[in-house]
Every structure is written in C-alpha cells, then in structure tokens.
Design an enzyme around this catalytic site. Structure first.
Site, PDB file in Angstrom:
ATOM      1  N   SER A   1      -9.495  -1.552   7.322  1.00 28.08           N
ATOM      2  CA  SER A   1      -8.946  -1.384   6.007  1.00 28.08           C
ATOM      3  C   SER A   1      -8.280  -2.395   5.371  1.00 28.08           C
ATOM      4  O   SER A   1      -7.998  -2.383   3.923  1.00 28.08           O
ATOM      5  CB  SER A   1      -8.140  -0.125   5.943  1.00 28.08           C
ATOM      6  OG  SER A   1      -9.047   1.258   5.873  1.00 28.08           O
TER       7      SER A   1
ATOM      8  N   SER B   1      -9.607   0.843   3.193  1.00 26.38           N
ATOM      9  CA  SER B   1      -8.951   1.871   2.322  1.00 26.38           C
ATOM     10  C   SER B   1      -7.935   1.123   1.630  1.00 26.38           C
ATOM     11  O   SER B   1      -7.111   1.911   0.623  1.00 26.38           O
ATOM     12  CB  SER B   1      -8.140   3.044   3.167  1.00 26.38           C
ATOM     13  OG  SER B   1      -7.388   2.411   4.116  1.00 26.38           O
TER      14      SER B   1
ATOM     15  N   LYS C   1       0.951  -1.173   0.126  1.00 26.91           N
ATOM     16  CA  LYS C   1      -0.121  -0.032   0.047  1.00 26.91           C
ATOM     17  C   LYS C   1       0.750   1.280  -0.076  1.00 26.91           C
ATOM     18  O   LYS C   1       1.996   1.137   0.654  1.00 26.91           O
ATOM     19  CB  LYS C   1      -0.974   0.101   1.162  1.00 26.91           C
ATOM     20  CG  LYS C   1      -1.991   1.068   1.282  1.00 26.91           C
ATOM     21  CD  LYS C   1      -2.698   0.642   2.786  1.00 26.91           C
ATOM     22  CE  LYS C   1      -4.040   1.809   2.774  1.00 26.91           C
ATOM     23  NZ  LYS C   1      -4.733   1.468   4.097  1.00 26.91           N
TER      24      LYS C   1
HETATM   25  N1  GLN Z   1     -12.885   3.011   6.791  1.00 29.81           N
HETATM   26  C1  GLN Z   1     -12.213   3.264   8.125  1.00 29.81           C
HETATM   27  C2  GLN Z   1     -11.988   4.655   8.020  1.00 29.81           C
HETATM   28  O1  GLN Z   1     -12.250   5.197   7.106  1.00 29.81           O
HETATM   29  C3  GLN Z   1     -11.111   2.264   8.481  1.00 29.81           C
HETATM   30  C4  GLN Z   1      -9.941   2.861   7.810  1.00 29.81           C
HETATM   31  C5  GLN Z   1      -8.659   2.012   8.124  1.00 29.81           C
HETATM   32  O2  GLN Z   1      -8.650   0.990   8.612  1.00 29.81           O
HETATM   33  N2  GLN Z   1      -7.426   2.477   7.566  1.00 29.81           N
HETATM   34  O3  GLN Z   1     -11.433   5.320   8.874  1.00 29.81           O
END
Ligand code: GLN
Length: 485
Positions: free
Chosen positions: A175, A151, A76
């Site tokens: 994420s 994400s 990532k």
């Molecule tokens: N969807 C969650 C957020 O927007 C989790 C994001 C993540 O785990 N990086 O914060």
C-alpha cells in the site's frame, strides 16, 4: 529532479539558511492542501490552526536541531496523532479522536516536523485504488480520472502534488510502494520489525509496517531514519541498530548484484511498464552493477497466500469495532446483539465485510488446515525463495505494479483483478523484507511507472543506495498536472 521541486533537502536548507521560516513553509503547504483538495480528495483533515501554531513554536526556537525542523508532513488516517481524527477511511471510526500519538508521530515531532493533516485511504487500508474509502476516492495528480493506487493513496497524491515533501502510509501488501509507483514518487516499505506500530491501526499484524513516501530517495531515507528503531511499546520492533540511511547513499555500484526474476516479467505485465522496467535493468548495468538471473519459484502463489493470511488477521483485528469502544454506534438497538450487528453492518463498507467473511471462513475449524495452515506453509517457501536469491544478489528487481494507474471505476466490480495489482508487492510483506519503489519514467500517455528493489532483512541501506544511484542518473524530469504552485 528540477531544482524548484520542494524536497526536504531544499526546505531544510531554506529554513536553516534564514531564507524561509517554518511558518511560511507550513502556510504554503496548508494553502496547497486546501486548494487542491476539491480536485484530489487527498486529505480527510487539514489542521491549519495546529500546524501554524506548531510552526510558530519552531520559529521561536523549539526543536532547534531536528533533522526535519519545519518540514510539513502528512499522515495516513490510520496513524494516531493526538488531537486529530483517525477514521482509517471508515464510517465506523467517524469522529474517533485517539487520545495519544503513535510512536512514529512522536518521532517525527521530536525531529521538528509539522503535521499538516491526515490523509484519505482505503477503508482499514484494504484496497489498491483508494476507491474503498468511506469518504470518496482520491484522484491521481497526473490524471484526475485515474486512481492514485491504494491503500495509502491520499499520502501518495499529497506528495506527488508537492503539497508535502514526505508522508507516511502503511503497508500490509504494497500500500505504499504501489501508489508510489502510480504517482511517480518514491515509496519505502521497511523490514518487518524496523518501525514501531504503536498507534498504527492494525490490519494484518504479521504483515503491517508503517512506510514512507518521499519525492526523492534521500528524503525517504531521512524520514525512515527518523521513525525507525526499537520501541518498548511495540514488542514486534527489533533491537537492531538503525544505520544512517542518508550517509549510506552515494558511491559507485561496482560489485553490486541485481537479481532479476525473469519469470515474473510475463503474462499480465503491461508492455509500456515492461519497457520502462527493462530500461531500469539496463541502467543498472550501465552504472556498473552486475545483473543476474534469479528464481522465485513460489512467487506465483503470493497473491493467494496474501489474501488468505491478510483476511484471516483482519477478521480477528476488526472484531474490536463493536460499537462499545470506538467511534460509531448504531442508533436505538433493541438489545446488545442487535447493537453489535447493526453497528458493524452500517459502519463497515463492502470490501471490509468481504474480507471479514473470507478471513473468518479460512480460520473456521473445517477449513483452517486447507487454507490458513497451507497458506502459512507456502509463506515459508516464499521466504526461502528470497533467502536463496540473496545468496547470488543484493537486491531483487521487479516492476512495482503490472499496469500504470487505471481509471476510477475500472476494477471496482472485479475484486480479483483489483487484487492482482499487488502481485509484485505483497511477496515482500509475506517474507518480511524491505522494498523500495522508484520512478522510472512515463508511459507514452504520460503516466508514471515504477520499479521495485527488494532487499535482505535489515538490508534497507543496500536497496536505498541502489535506488539512489538510479535516481541520480535518471531523475524524473516531468511533473504532474495537478500541483502546488
Ligand atoms: N492492496 C492490498 C490489500 O488490499 C494491500 C493493502 C495494504 O498494503 N494495506 O490488502
């Protein structure tokens, strides 16, 4: 799992058996990455030259004994790889090239892995659909009109499309597990403190963990074993021995206890997802595990608590992007103040700004007690719920997501409905416990569904063993429409 699937297990046996070379495997992965990127937008950088040079070195004898020798991986774009970009999906870090490797990158390299590229993601890992990237959304290989989840959507799509057999993402609230479920692959979020965050760009420091995608539980366990363990450069890593997660797989499930929090299977859960997840519960019974009811009375507050704590920490972590130290700087400011203001105004996207404002608000002196402090108190109650659940079970099973992959654009105008995608995942980050998402079939319209197992602190061996047992009995036979080969 069809035998043609390009797992680490298969690639490694081909290379060590002399049937293939690291260069052939890397070239195949790079070709697929380049060919499919127009459709998927999974990669923000593909490093053909560097990856082939590295593979050649491996074929000539470097890193001979490594467990990942010649295995292509993708990281990532919020994890540092020397010589490559790290934009975190943000314009504010456009052109930023960190001069060092993250510890996880070093450990993958030491094991013989070949980094083929950096993957697209929601800006600063904030999102559940990968639509918050400054570089355009990623598309789900099962249905390119749909999101891959977020994400870490680029890493998930790259593994699901068989471009790489494994990839790293990061988790703050789900994420990796959430996109793993939406893309029909395995995603593992380790215990807080299990994996070094040196070289991972910070979002929510009390929640963040580098996490792993794989096609199979075994592959994910192998990558986790490679990157886990104490790191002197990250004081939040614990000095706890890393078990051999791969050797721990197998055996029967007699005596294993799976806890099911029935109250979380109610409102908002898609009927097809529910049916598949109930099927997984039945499957565990058939495998000899005991299924027990557990209660997590404070789980219903986890989204609210998460979005207070994560935004508070983000507002503080993102203060460092000021146009002085990294990446982008606004042009021709009239003074320092305007340089800061315009750099941040032009460099950050809408969701990041929303979170900085929310986080600054909940930390402000007038509201700190009402929001931030209260959220920390409820966080403790959520942790205690899990500790008491683990007195009667070894793992808590829930759906990973409330719905299958949704359409691009479906939730972008409604941040609250987007935040609800994390309803099952963010509690593990709040409690600091590990979780794994496992594919459990498709909806009638052909979209993957995942269930999740959450375990005790340092209980990765338990949840991986349970996940592996299910996977062996119920391999996901279907594969996505957009794929390498
Ligand atoms: N969807 C969650 C957020 O927007 C989790 C994001 C993540 O785990 N990086 O914060």
């Amino acid at each position: 799992m069809p035998s043609s699937d390009r797992t680490i297990e298969l690639i490694s046996s081909e290379i060590s058996g002399g049937k293939s070379t690291a260069q052939t495997v890397a070239a195949r992965s790079l070709d697929a990455a380049e060919r499919l990127n127009g459709e998927l937008n999974a990669f923000l950088q593909i490093d053909r030259v560097g990856a082939l040079r590295r593979a050649k070195g491996l074929d000539e004898g470097a890193g001979a004994g490594g467990a990942l020798r010649g295995v292509p991986v993708a990281l990532k774009d919020n994890i540092c790889v020397r010589g490559m970009q790290a934009t975190c999906g943000s314009s504010i870090l456009a052109g930023y090239h960190p001069p060092y490797d993250a510890t996880v990158t070093e450990r993958l390299n030491a094991a013989g892995a070949v980094v083929v590229g950096k993957t697209n993601c929601d800006e600063f890992a904030m999102g559940s659909s990968n639509e918050n990237s400054a570089y355009g959304p990623v598309r789900n290989p099962w249905d390119t009109r749909r999101v891959p989840g977020g994400s870490s959507g680029g890493s998930a799509a790259a593994v699901a499309a068989r471009i790489v057999p494994a990839a790293l993402g990061s988790e703050t609230g789900g994420s990796v597990r959430q996109p793993a479920a939406l893309c029909g692959i395995v995603g593992v979020k380790p215990t807080y403190g299990r994996v070094s965050r040196y070289g991972l760009v910070a979002f929510g420091s009390s929640l963040d963990q580098v996490s792993v995608f794989g096609l199979t539980v075994r592959d994910a366990a192998l990558v986790l074993r490679t990157i886990a363990g104490r790191d002197e450069r990250d004081s939040t890593t614990a000095d706890v021995e890393v078990p051999d997660y791969v050797a721990g797989l197998g055996g029967d499930l007699k005596g294993a206890r799976i806890g099911v929090p029935r109250a979380l299977f109610g409102e908002g859960l898609d009927a097809d997802v529910r049916a598949r997840v109930e099927g997984a519960v039945d499957a565990y019974r058939d495998l000899g595990a005991e299924v027990v009811d557990v209660e997590l009375p404070h789980a219903k507050y986890s989204i609210a608590v998460y979005y207070i704590i994560a935004t508070a920490e983000a507002s503080s972590n993102l203060a460092r992007y000021d146009g002085v130290r990294y990446g982008f700087r606004a042009e021709d400011p009239k003074d320092l103040r305007e340089m800061y203001r315009r750099t941040r105004e032009e460099g950050f996207g809408a969701e990041v700004k929303r979170r900085i404002m929310l986080g600054t608000y909940v930390l402000s002196s007038g509201y700190y007690d009402a929001y931030y402090l209260k959220a920390q108190q409820v966080r403790t109650l959520i942790q205690r719920d899990f500790l008491s659940a683990f007195e009667t079970c070894d793992a808590v099973l829930t759906p990973t997501t409330p719905t299958p992959a949704f359409r691009l654009g479906e939730k972008t105008d409604d941040p609250l409905s987007m935040y609800l995608s994390d309803i099952y995942t963010c509690m593990a980050n709040l409690a600091g416990i590990p979780g794994v998402s496992v594919p459990c079939g498709l909806t009638p319209s052909g979209l993957p569904v995942g269930f999740q197992l959450m375990g005790r602190h340092w209980g990765e061996p338990d949840i991986l063993r349970l996940a592996h047992a299910y996977e062996q009995a119920h391999p996901l036979a279907e594969r996505p429409g957009v794929m390498a080969e």
